[in-house]
Design an enzyme around this catalytic site. Structure first.
Site, mmCIF file in Angstrom:
data_model
loop_
_atom_site.group_PDB
_atom_site.id
_atom_site.type_symbol
_atom_site.label_atom_id
_atom_site.label_comp_id
_atom_site.label_asym_id
_atom_site.label_seq_id
_atom_site.Cartn_x
_atom_site.Cartn_y
_atom_site.Cartn_z
ATOM 1 C CB CYS A 126 46.960 -24.692 21.090
ATOM 2 S SG CYS A 126 47.700 -24.112 19.554
ATOM 3 C CG HIS A 234 50.628 -20.970 22.198
ATOM 4 N ND1 HIS A 234 51.863 -21.333 21.706
ATOM 5 C CD2 HIS A 234 49.719 -21.587 21.392
ATOM 6 C CE1 HIS A 234 51.704 -22.127 20.654
ATOM 7 N NE2 HIS A 234 50.419 -22.308 20.448
HETATM 8 N N1 LIG Z 1 51.668 -28.579 18.392
HETATM 9 C C1 LIG Z 1 50.597 -28.046 18.974
HETATM 10 O O1 LIG Z 1 50.668 -27.218 19.904
HETATM 11 C C2 LIG Z 1 49.236 -28.434 18.527
HETATM 12 C C3 LIG Z 1 48.158 -27.990 19.265
HETATM 13 C C4 LIG Z 1 46.872 -28.359 18.883
HETATM 14 C C5 LIG Z 1 46.724 -29.155 17.771
HETATM 15 N N2 LIG Z 1 47.797 -29.574 17.056
HETATM 16 C C6 LIG Z 1 47.562 -30.432 15.905
HETATM 17 O O2 LIG Z 1 48.056 -31.732 16.176
HETATM 18 C C7 LIG Z 1 48.542 -32.321 14.978
HETATM 19 C C8 LIG Z 1 49.966 -32.807 15.170
HETATM 20 O O3 LIG Z 1 50.783 -31.742 15.600
HETATM 21 P P1 LIG Z 1 52.279 -31.989 16.138
HETATM 22 O O4 LIG Z 1 52.705 -30.663 16.637
HETATM 23 O O5 LIG Z 1 52.332 -33.162 17.044
HETATM 24 O O6 LIG Z 1 53.057 -32.334 14.757
HETATM 25 P P2 LIG Z 1 54.349 -33.247 14.533
HETATM 26 O O7 LIG Z 1 55.279 -33.178 15.669
HETATM 27 O O8 LIG Z 1 54.832 -32.862 13.191
HETATM 28 O O9 LIG Z 1 53.751 -34.753 14.460
HETATM 29 C C9 LIG Z 1 52.913 -35.175 13.429
HETATM 30 C C10 LIG Z 1 52.423 -36.583 13.686
HETATM 31 O O10 LIG Z 1 51.473 -36.947 12.685
HETATM 32 C C11 LIG Z 1 51.886 -38.160 12.046
HETATM 33 N N3 LIG Z 1 51.505 -38.174 10.632
HETATM 34 C C12 LIG Z 1 51.845 -37.285 9.688
HETATM 35 N N4 LIG Z 1 51.313 -37.658 8.496
HETATM 36 C C13 LIG Z 1 50.642 -38.801 8.718
HETATM 37 C C14 LIG Z 1 49.894 -39.686 7.877
HETATM 38 N N5 LIG Z 1 49.734 -39.457 6.571
HETATM 39 N N6 LIG Z 1 49.342 -40.786 8.457
HETATM 40 C C15 LIG Z 1 49.506 -41.037 9.778
HETATM 41 N N7 LIG Z 1 50.197 -40.239 10.615
HETATM 42 C C16 LIG Z 1 50.761 -39.136 10.079
HETATM 43 C C17 LIG Z 1 53.387 -38.165 12.194
HETATM 44 O O11 LIG Z 1 53.863 -39.479 12.017
HETATM 45 P P3 LIG Z 1 55.331 -39.772 11.395
HETATM 46 O O12 LIG Z 1 56.288 -39.573 12.540
HETATM 47 O O13 LIG Z 1 55.222 -41.180 10.964
HETATM 48 O O14 LIG Z 1 55.541 -38.798 10.269
HETATM 49 C C18 LIG Z 1 53.529 -37.636 13.613
HETATM 50 O O15 LIG Z 1 53.251 -38.668 14.548
HETATM 51 C C19 LIG Z 1 48.349 -31.272 13.877
HETATM 52 O O16 LIG Z 1 47.119 -31.537 13.268
HETATM 53 C C20 LIG Z 1 48.294 -29.991 14.646
HETATM 54 O O17 LIG Z 1 47.563 -29.003 13.973
HETATM 55 C C21 LIG Z 1 49.053 -29.238 17.413
#
Ligand SMILES: NC(=O)c1ccc[n+]([C@@H]2O[C@H](COP(=O)([O-])OP(=O)(O)OC[C@H]3O[C@@H](n4cnc5c(N)ncnc54)[C@H](OP(=O)(O)O)[C@@H]3O)[C@@H](O)[C@H]2O)c1
EC number: 1.2.1.11
Length: 329
Positions: A126, A234
């Site tokens: 990001c 950010h």
């Molecule tokens: N937040 C940001 O600004 C941002 C920016 C760029 C990239 N990312 C990337 O995007 C991803 C998610 O970030 P987030 O901020 O959305 O995190 P989050 O709010 O913690 O959400 C995580 C998601 O992943 C799912 N998940 C976790 N373990 C899993 C598994 N074993 N199998 C299938 N689904 C699973 C969760 O499902 P459950 O609800 O069932 O646990 C939930 O839907 C990460 O890889 C992060 O690095 C985030």
């Protein structure tokens, strides 16, 4: 078009759903996918109720496109399984970004590199996306020698549990700790894990991904990434040394004419980018444009974007739209 959103219950996943709706992304069928913990849970989207499914079931459905935001280990294990059944995976995690066989795409910069046989496409970090989008037109005109960036990153960048930690702290409750320290009323010079060279993994992502997106290993980049108790986006202080000298008026004009970039730079009227205003916006906001008077050919700028939007969901949906528009999906 059968579309899967993997990680649909998370922060990025729910933002993806909003962006799909706002951008009117065309699909016939939508699969909402999360971990087995969430399978069976109901989510509503555009007035319709969907049942969350697990990954095995989603692979069996052979979606055309799967937008992943479910963490690196899920991507490493499952993206190849989707690719094997013909799905194009657009992955928000860092799992595939530096794999030389995978494209790392910001559509406005290097969308043209996409090919019909790309099966796993990486969405950059990001903080990197918002910086390179603002630097791209300036790089084209003046060439970039060196970038010094310091970030001020939103807790939403860590996911739902981090937002919960901060909100619990604000209410005086005992939170489940995501960060090693309290985040509210604090600043953590620590994002992702420390590396043997003393940098954090987030800092190294900004350094390596910038070179890959610009396809230029000669660009010198150094980064300090910092978490602050803020929602909405950010912010980045970027000091960029160009190969050629620049005109500040021309810099403003180049940035103003760049799709996806908005210049907010009127110090006399206290106009500058802030996360409060970037929240839920797809664009990257640039301001505090000024010459670095300590050395030649160098510009200071302040860049703000909603990390859940252009830093994740918006960029991923734009990649999907690019594939559809170019008949690759
Ligand atoms: N937040 C940001 O600004 C941002 C920016 C760029 C990239 N990312 C990337 O995007 C991803 C998610 O970030 P987030 O901020 O959305 O995190 P989050 O709010 O913690 O959400 C995580 C998601 O992943 C799912 N998940 C976790 N373990 C899993 C598994 N074993 N199998 C299938 N689904 C699973 C969760 O499902 P459950 O609800 O069932 O646990 C939930 O839907 C990460 O890889 C992060 O690095 C985030």
């Amino acid at each position: 078009m059968k579309l899967a959103v993997v990680g649909a219950t998370g922060l990025v996943g729910s933002e993806i759903l909003e962006v799909l709706d706002e951008h009117q992304f065309p699909f016939d069928e939508l699969l909402l996918v999360a971990s087995e913990r969430s399978a069976g849970k109901k989510l509503s989207f555009k007035g319709k109720e969907y049942t969350v499914i697990g990954l095995s079931q989603a692979v069996a459905e052979k979606p055309d496109i799967a937008i992943f935001s479910a963490g690196g280990s899920t991507s490493l294990e499952w993206a190849p399984k989707f690719a094997e059944v013909g799905t194009i995976v657009i992955d928000n995690s860092s799992a595939w970004r530096m794999d030389p066989s995978k494209k790392l795409v910001v559509p406005e910069i290097n969308g043209k590199a996409l090919r019909i046989d790309d099966r796993i496409i990486a969405n950059p970090n990001c903080s990197t996306i918002q910086m390179v989008l603002a630097l791209a037109p300036l790089r084209e005109k003046y060439g970039i020698k060196r970038i010094v960036v310091s970030t001020y990153q939103s807790v939403t960048g860590t996911g739902k549990a981090a937002v919960d930690q901060m909100m619990a702290e604000r209410k005086g409750e005992k939170p489940d700790m995501v960060y090693p320290y309290k985040i509210d009323l604090n600043v953590l010079p620590h994002i992702d894990v420390f590396q043997p060279n003393g940098y954090t993994k987030e800092e190294m992502k900004m350094i390596n991904e910038t070179k890959k997106i610009f396809d230029d290993p000669s660009i010198q980049v150094t980064a300090t990434t910092v978490r602050i108790p803020v929602m909405g986006g950010h912010s980045e202080s970027v000091n960029v040394e160009f190969k050629k000298d620049f005109d500040l008026g021309e810099v403003r004009e180049l940035l103003s004419n760049t799709p996806g970039v908005v210049v907010q730079d009127d110090p006399a009227n206290n106009v500058y980018p802030m996360p409060l205003n970037a929240h839920k916006r797809d664009e990257v906001f640039v301001g505090r444009l000024r010459r670095d008077e300590s050395q030649p050919n160098t510009l200071n700028m302040w860049i703000v974007a909603d990390n859940l939007r252009k830093g994740a969901a918006t960029n991923a949906v734009q990649i999907a739209s690019y594939l559809v528009e170019h008949s690759m999906a």
